[in-house]
Design a protein around this motif. Structure first.
Motif, PDB file in Angstrom:
ATOM      1  N   TYR A  43       0.840  -1.211  -0.027  1.00  0.00           N
ATOM      2  CA  TYR A  43      -0.372   0.014   0.232  1.00  0.00           C
ATOM      3  C   TYR A  43       0.972   1.198  -0.162  1.00  0.00           C
ATOM      4  O   TYR A  43       0.674   2.278  -0.378  1.00  0.00           O
ATOM      5  N   THR A 178      -5.231  -0.852  -4.026  1.00  0.00           N
ATOM      6  CA  THR A 178      -4.694   0.252  -3.817  1.00  0.00           C
ATOM      7  C   THR A 178      -4.568   1.840  -4.283  1.00  0.00           C
ATOM      8  O   THR A 178      -5.372   1.853  -5.464  1.00  0.00           O
ATOM      9  N   GLU A 249      -0.535   5.721   2.407  1.00  0.00           N
ATOM     10  CA  GLU A 249       0.034   5.116   1.589  1.00  0.00           C
ATOM     11  C   GLU A 249       1.022   6.279   1.113  1.00  0.00           C
ATOM     12  O   GLU A 249       1.160   5.232  -0.042  1.00  0.00           O
TER      13      GLU A 249
END
Length: 450
Positions: A43, A178, A249
């Motif tokens: 991620y 993601t 992220e």
């Protein structure tokens, strides 16, 4: 991570200063996704410019389409002051969010921040707010998709059918788990809305209608239309709810201020230029969404160009809510980092449920500006503004009156909290009244929403 773990992970020195958060390196404590070495799904992959593009896609989408109508309700001078002023405050509160995330690197979503502020109650309250906000935003994109299809096809079929088609398309585009895999959707979304707004501005400029006395520096109006316009401007700065998830992220969370500046400079300039030009040429009859004002032919061209943002920005916003639910359910297991049937099936099931609820909202509040006003009042008032002041107070507790600079910042952030509360309370009143007055027989019908 429980509260005890959080406290152990933080600096305990009394010399700690919230203004020097860069000294706290992200790898000194456990972050949201932990060690991803060898994981099938990783991620923490976003560069700062990718983060900035995601933020632009999330924020600069439907919000800009409501601004010319807001200018028509308020006049040019109050609108410029509000667009620029709220943008500057949103930049500041976004920076405070990045400070708060640097102080607590385990934060992945709004619920994590709520737990730090108010314990388990804060986690549940903020988590519910994040889910509802994302679903309401998803609903606004389904509603806009139906408006777009009615415009392109001259109401070719029942509006509910168009809404269902929009929901299915968005649901399919939400399959990547993601943020990095959503980046390309966000870039296409950004190019789409920018081109659509340009076509609209050029179109109304060439047609040249609406000039003269229809364009006013100030407008005498009532509370409901005036404050509805204010909440529509607030909606244009509603990206903040995604900031914690986006920072978590990033490859290097310390680069988030670059992405924030990229977002805020672009959107303030675009909002002012687009709102003023479209209002100048169309006048008080400007529609919301603004693309409808481009004329019989060009409005179809503009909506056609806007399809990627109508879908893509809804996907980006929806991804935030879906990721929270997914993270909350499975972050203590290895499921999040796997690609097996259980992991993928769980993600799809969450997406289906949330997009169906969004469809229900879209059909229950079928007036574009009213839905945006409700979203702003319930959520953006706090997530983009009020909570920024709360985060700052938490970071500087015990130091708020230690110097003239701190006193000034304390007054500023207290004012931001009051502003958030006012936007929420008064906004709920005017949006509720507007929904009651405008919806009528249009709820769950096949009528032409264009």
């Amino acid at each position: 991570m429980n509260t005890d773990d959080i406290n152990k992970a933080q600096p305990t020195s009394p010399e700690y200063d919230a203004e020097n958060l860069e000294d706290l390196k992200p790898d000194n404590v456990v972050d949201a996704f932990g060690n991803e070495e060898g994981a099938e799904v990783k991620y923490k992959t976003l560069a700062w410019w990718q983060c900035g593009m995601l933020m632009i896609s999330e924020s600069v989408s439907l919000g800009v389409l409501s601004l010319p109508a807001a200018v028509a309700s308020l006049g040019i001078v109050p609108s410029i002051i509000l667009i620029v002023g709220l943008g500057i405050i949103a930049t500041y509160t976004g920076y405070v969010i990045s400070q708060f995330r640097m102080r607590y690197p385990h934060i992945q979503n709004l619920a994590d921040a709520g737990e730090i502020l108010f314990g388990w109650f804060g986690r549940e309250l903020f988590g519910l707010g994040q889910i509802l906000f994302s679903i309401f935003i998803m609903g606004s994109h389904i509603l806009t998709f139906a408006v777009m299809m009615n415009t392109l096809t001259d109401h070719g079929t029942c509006s509910i059918v168009f809404s269902v088609i929009g929901m299915i398309i968005c649901m399919v585009c939400s399959l990547p788990r993601t943020m990095k895999n959503i980046t390309w959707i966000s870039i296409l979304s950004f190019l789409s809305i920018f081109a659509a707004v340009m076509v609209t501005m050029i179109g109304v400029g060439v047609q040249g209608h609406g000039q003269g006395p229809m364009v006013q520096l100030t407008v005498k109006t009532g509370l409901v239309p005036a404050f509805t316009a204010v909440t529509n401007i607030v909606f244009a700065y509603c990206a903040h709810i995604a900031f914690f998830g986006l920072i978590s992220e990033m490859k290097d969370p310390r680069e988030f201020p670059k992405a924030l500046c990229m977002l805020q400079v672009f959107e303030i300039v675009l909002y002012c230029v687009a709102a003023m030009i479209i209002y100048h040429y169309v006048g008080s009859d400007v529609a919301s969404p603004a693309l409808t004002s481009a004329g019989p032919v060009l409005k179809k061209v503009a909506y056609g160009i806007a399809i990627p943002t109508i879908v893509g920005a809804g996907v980006v916003n929806g991804h935030i809510g879906l990721k929270y639910i997914y993270f909350r359910l499975f972050h203590k297991t290895g499921l999040m980092h796997r690609r097996d049937a259980m992991a993928i099936g769980s993600w799809i099931a969450i997406g289906v449920v949330c997009w169906v609820i969004a469809l229900i909202i879209a059909e229950s509040i079928p007036v574009f500006s009213d839905l945006l006003s409700l979203i702003s009042s319930l959520f953006a008032s706090w997530f983009s503004y009020g909570l920024g002041g709360v985060y700052w107070m938490h970071l500087n507790w015990g130091q708020m009156f230690s110097s003239p600079r701190k006193i000034a910042l304390t007054i500023l952030n207290a004012g931001i909290i009051v502003m958030g509360a006012t936007l929420c309370g008064l906004g709920l009143y005017v949006s509720g009244k507007a929904i009651h007055d405008d919806s009528g027989s249009s709820v769950w019908t096949c009528r032409n929403t264009a």
